[in-house]
Design a protein around this motif. Structure first.
Motif, short mmCIF file in Angstrom:
data_model
loop_
_atom_site.label_atom_id
_atom_site.label_comp_id
_atom_site.label_asym_id
_atom_site.label_seq_id
_atom_site.Cartn_x
_atom_site.Cartn_y
_atom_site.Cartn_z
N UNK A 16 0.82 -1.21 0.00
CA UNK A 16 0.00 0.00 0.00
C UNK A 16 0.85 1.26 0.00
N UNK A 17 1.92 1.26 0.79
CA UNK A 17 2.77 2.45 0.87
C UNK A 17 3.55 2.69 -0.42
N UNK A 18 4.12 1.61 -0.98
CA UNK A 18 4.97 1.80 -2.17
C UNK A 18 4.17 2.30 -3.37
N UNK A 19 2.98 1.75 -3.57
CA UNK A 19 2.18 2.18 -4.72
C UNK A 19 1.37 3.42 -4.41
N UNK A 20 0.72 3.43 -3.24
CA UNK A 20 -0.15 4.56 -2.91
C UNK A 20 0.62 5.83 -2.60
N UNK A 35 -2.75 9.70 0.18
CA UNK A 35 -2.55 9.42 1.61
C UNK A 35 -2.52 7.93 1.93
N UNK A 36 -2.08 7.62 3.16
CA UNK A 36 -1.88 6.23 3.58
C UNK A 36 -3.16 5.41 3.50
N UNK A 37 -4.25 5.94 4.00
CA UNK A 37 -5.50 5.18 4.05
C UNK A 37 -6.53 5.70 3.07
N UNK A 38 -6.05 6.18 1.93
CA UNK A 38 -6.95 6.68 0.90
C UNK A 38 -7.78 5.52 0.34
N UNK A 39 -9.12 5.67 0.28
CA UNK A 39 -9.96 4.57 -0.20
C UNK A 39 -9.70 4.17 -1.64
N UNK A 40 -8.97 4.99 -2.40
CA UNK A 40 -8.64 4.64 -3.78
C UNK A 40 -7.56 3.57 -3.88
N UNK A 93 2.07 -5.50 -7.55
CA UNK A 93 1.62 -5.77 -8.91
C UNK A 93 0.10 -5.64 -9.04
N UNK A 94 -0.61 -6.15 -8.03
CA UNK A 94 -2.07 -6.10 -8.08
C UNK A 94 -2.59 -4.66 -7.98
N UNK A 95 -2.04 -3.89 -7.07
CA UNK A 95 -2.51 -2.51 -6.91
C UNK A 95 -2.16 -1.69 -8.15
N UNK A 147 -8.80 3.49 -14.71
CA UNK A 147 -8.47 4.89 -14.45
C UNK A 147 -9.49 5.59 -13.57
N UNK A 148 -10.70 5.08 -13.52
CA UNK A 148 -11.74 5.70 -12.70
C UNK A 148 -11.48 5.59 -11.21
N UNK A 149 -10.55 4.75 -10.81
CA UNK A 149 -10.23 4.63 -9.39
C UNK A 149 -9.69 5.96 -8.86
N UNK A 150 -8.78 6.58 -9.60
CA UNK A 150 -8.17 7.83 -9.13
C UNK A 150 -9.17 8.98 -9.09
N UNK A 151 -10.17 8.95 -9.93
CA UNK A 151 -11.17 10.03 -9.94
C UNK A 151 -12.33 9.74 -9.00
N UNK A 152 -12.32 8.55 -8.38
CA UNK A 152 -13.39 8.19 -7.45
C UNK A 152 -14.61 7.60 -8.11
N UNK A 153 -14.55 7.36 -9.42
CA UNK A 153 -15.71 6.82 -10.15
C UNK A 153 -15.79 5.30 -10.06
#
Length: 783
Positions: A219-223, A230-235, A588-590, A598-604
């Motif tokens: 989570x830290x390396x990719x997020x 942020x660390x606990x971003x729901x995306x 790899x999965x994240x 791409x909609x993950x980053x926009x919250x869609x």
């Protein structure tokens, strides 16, 4: 060869062997006291139930917060259920192996049955601790949002109190029931109880540690590093797995770890107490932690933060207060129960100037003082308000390399101071014996019992860490806790990081005291077997004499010492590699989800959280077998292959190296984690800066250090010591006397070694980064 055999050893050394078979009958008064201890154990479980209801009565916050909390609950329950099904196979196998060991039939049956009981108790502590923690985290977040700092901290610490009182209650219950049922044979039966608790705790520590740190690192390396969120971003698809991991690793794993420390210390104290004090030695080690159970309730109730006060100060104040109360009560108990001289306790020491009350009181006080010293020392090296961690944070201004170097140097230095403090405690306890080996070893075990008086509060401190961490995660993922509430949770998370580091330090101290006492139990076991064999020493060959030698100048003994230290390194390396491998799959999965959706980053688009949870579950359970087999098979290979003396040296090497390695890994990881918190609070550029990225990288390095490899070393050294105690009579039987069989002995050693080699080979062939979505990476990693 002087010093090799009981008959040529010092009188006190021979006494240890002779007294292990001394018949001890419990008087009516002693049996009544043991029954009272059993009642206290049940009342402790009642206190846990009361605290649990208090926690569950708190508010759960918004609908969104509850949804996130349920996802964490489902993931944690699914993981532990699969883990217990996997571990059930090991429990069944060991049950029959213990039954096959030499000894009286009733003892073998009892030892095997209570091995299962110990394993079940250890698993239960882990499961119930986790099941409440995943319900309490949302309540802490809600309390911070709606009520303020003190109510939020109260909910978090009372959650830990539930786990702490359950640990104390089940530990006392198991030990006291065995003493009531088996009396004179209780120490032998308790070997199985402690072994079951230790084996399950090690598996839960390793499996939970791999799960939590694979998710956290991924989570830290990719997020944080790659996506800048942020660390606990729901995306981030790994956030739910990260929060699940906090509970299965830090709650379930640590609770099981401290429970087995509790059980194993009691086992060693009762074995040595029988030899040193007779009837009183079987009862007094139960009285001490029973009094600790009462003071633990007081400590939990006293933990209240004053207006504007740092939560760590409130926790420390309650800890020291409960420790002081325990010291007074144990002193009173020693004067009330133990006689003022050895007359009537031990004929061999009837003329000794050693006062049993003084030995008991100062031993217990030494353990309590040791716990306080470790608390202060670990807090100094890992606290966010202390110079060492602030210096690590300051190195972030020059990049990640200097952050990593600063954390490593801090861990190495702090390990020395902690080891010296623990070593000093062990030596002072030894001096209390007044020259008697058996009394000195019992004093060391009693120091461990003294430390156990603080276990209820220590477990509460530890569980508070992941609960507060999860609470902050739920708040950030939901977006429903802002302003003052968010700040409160950030402060509680920082306090939780420090309490987790402190409890790891205390757990290490407990492990060393227990292992040292068990080392005495090992000497007792093999010398008793040798005495019972009635061997003519003059008829033994030179090779047999060397296999029994305890002289460090003998090459085979030195080899045993080196192998003991080596196993700690191999075990740590396997654990860290397992995290690296599983974290690679998470990365790899994240990455795939961010790339394909791409909609993950926009919250869609909602991330596929379940896939990351499944990866962590699958990989962590797959990695359990290798370290478990190493812990059990290595002492068997050394003992049957090289002999009794080299196995003793092996245990000494493992204890010494394990102490330093565990403290190094725990404190380095804790300092990196809190250095990151310091930067995230605004120092050196704050979040999003180059300094922040540097501390995130340091924290990802430290994650498997402090939460996987480091904590797992504690149960490792106790599992190996217990295996040695259990197999010692069989080694002697196959080495000397009418049943000697060199071929069979060597065959057992070769088979154990072959199992280790096969397990490590299979583990290494799995590759470094595996991900179903990246077949080319999988192939490249395994080439």
């Amino acid at each position: 060869m002087p010093g090799v055999f009981p008959s040529s050893a010092s009188p006190t050394g021979a006494l240890l062997a002779a007294d292990s078979t001394r018949s001890v009958s419990l008087s009516g008064g002693s049996l009544t006291l043991v029954a009272v201890v059993t009642v206290i154990a049940i009342l402790s479980l009642g206190a846990a139930a009361y605290f649990r209801q208090e926690v569950l009565a708190a508010g759960e916050g918004t609908v969104r917060m509850q949804e996130i909390a349920r996802a964490v609950q489902e993931g944690a329950s699914a993981y532990l259920s699969r883990q217990f099904r996997t571990l059930g196979v090991f429990v069944v196998i060991v049950f029959f192996v213990l039954f096959a060991l030499p000894g009286d039939a009733s003892v073998r049956i009892g030892r095997s049955i209570f091995f299962v009981v110990g394993a079940l108790f250890s698993a239960s502590i882990g499961y119930f601790g986790m099941s409440l923690a995943v319900r309490a985290n949302v309540r802490v977040a809600a309390a911070a949002r709606d009520q303020g700092a003190e109510p939020a901290m109260k909910v978090g610490f009372r959650t830990g109190g539930v786990v702490g009182m359950a640990t104390v209650g089940l530990g006392l219950l198991g030990a006291s029931v065995v003493v009531l049922l088996y009396r004179d044979d209780a120490p032998s039966v308790l070997e199985g109880f402690g072994f079951g608790a230790a084996l399950l705790a090690m598996f839960m520590r390793v499996g939970g540690g791999i799960f939590t740190k694979a998710a956290d690192v991924g989570a830290d390396l990719v997020g944080k590093v790659e996506q800048g969120i942020p660390e606990d971003d729901p995306r981030n698809a790994a956030t739910i797995a990260d929060n699940v991991g906090d509970n299965v690793g830090d709650c379930a794993g640590m609770a099981a770890d401290l429970f087995e420390s509790y059980a194993v210390t009691l086992v060693a104290a009762l074995i040595l107490g029988k030899a040193a004090f007779g009837e009183e030695g079987l009862v007094f080690p139960l009285i001490v932690p029973a009094l600790g159970a009462l003071t633990a309730v007081a400590g939990i109730l006293m933990t209240r933060a004053r207006q504007g006060e740092n939560g760590l100060k409130a926790i420390n104040r309650a800890f020291y207060a409960s420790a002081a109360i325990a010291a007074v009560l144990c002193t009173v108990a020693a004067f009330a129960y133990l006689p003022g001289s050895y007359g009537g306790l031990h004929d061999a020491f009837a003329d000794s100037d050693v006062n049993p009350r003084v030995v008991a009181i100062f031993s217990v006080l030494l353990g309590i003082v040791l716990a306080a010293a470790i608390l202060a020392l670990t807090g100094y090296f890992t606290g966010t308000d202390k110079t060492p961690t602030r210096d690590v944070g300051r190195t972030s201004l020059t990049g990640p390399a200097t952050v990593v170097l600063a954390g490593i140097s801090l861990g190495l230095e702090s390990a020395v101071y902690t080891a010296v403090v623990i070593g000093a405690a062990v030596y002072l306890a030894f001096l209390l014996g007044g020259g008697s080996v058996v009394v000195s070893l019992f004093a060391i075990a009693l120091a461990g019992c003294g430390l156990l008086t603080t276990v209820g509060v220590i477990v509460a401190m530890d569980t508070f860490g992941p609960v507060s961490d999860n609470a902050q995660g739920i708040a950030e993922m939901s977006g429903d806790v802002t302003g003052a509430g968010a700040r409160i949770l950030t402060d509680l998370d920082a306090v939780g990081n420090t309490t987790k580091a402190i409890t790891k330090g205390i757990a290490i101290a407990t492990a060393v005291l227990a292992a040292t006492a068990l080392f005495g139990s090992y000497s007792d076991a093999w010398q008793t077997a040798f005495t019972n064999a009635r061997v003519d020493e003059s008829s033994l060959s030179d090779s047999v004499v060397h296999s029994l030698s305890l002289t460090i100048s003998d090459p085979n003994v030195l080899v045993g010492l080196i192998l003991g230290a080596s196993v700690v390194f191999l075990f740590s390396g396997l654990a860290i590699t397992a995290v690296s491998r599983a974290a690679g799959a998470v990365v790899y999965e994240v990455r795939r989800q961010f790339r394909d959706h791409p909609g993950i980053m926009t919250g869609e688009t909602r991330p596929e959280y379940g896939k990351v949870v499944d990866i962590c579950t699958r990989d962590s359970l797959r990695e359990l077998a290798t370290p478990g087999l190493l812990a059990v098979m290595a002492p068997i290979a050394v003992g049957f292959g090289l002999g009794i003396g080299p196995l003793a040296a092996y245990l000494a090497g493992a204890i010494a190296c394990g102490t330093l390695m565990a403290v190094f890994l725990a404190n380095a990881g804790g300092a990196w984690d809190n250095a990151k918190k310091i930067v995230e609070d605004g120092a050196h550029g704050g979040k999003g800066s180059a300094a922040h990225e540097a501390t995130v990288i340091g924290d990802t390095v430290g994650d498997p250090f402090k939460d996987t490899a480091g904590p797992a070393i504690n149960p490792l050294i106790k599992v190996m010591n217990l295996v040695a105690v259990l197999i010692a009579p069989a080694i002697v039987k196959l080495t000397v006397g009418d049943d000697a069989n060199t071929g069979l002995r060597i065959a057992i050693a070769v088979l154990a070694l072959a199992v280790i080699v096969a397990a490590v080979t299979v583990s290494r062939r799995r590759g470094i980064a595996v991900g179903d979505a990246e077949p080319s990476a999988r192939a490249g990693a395994t080439r």
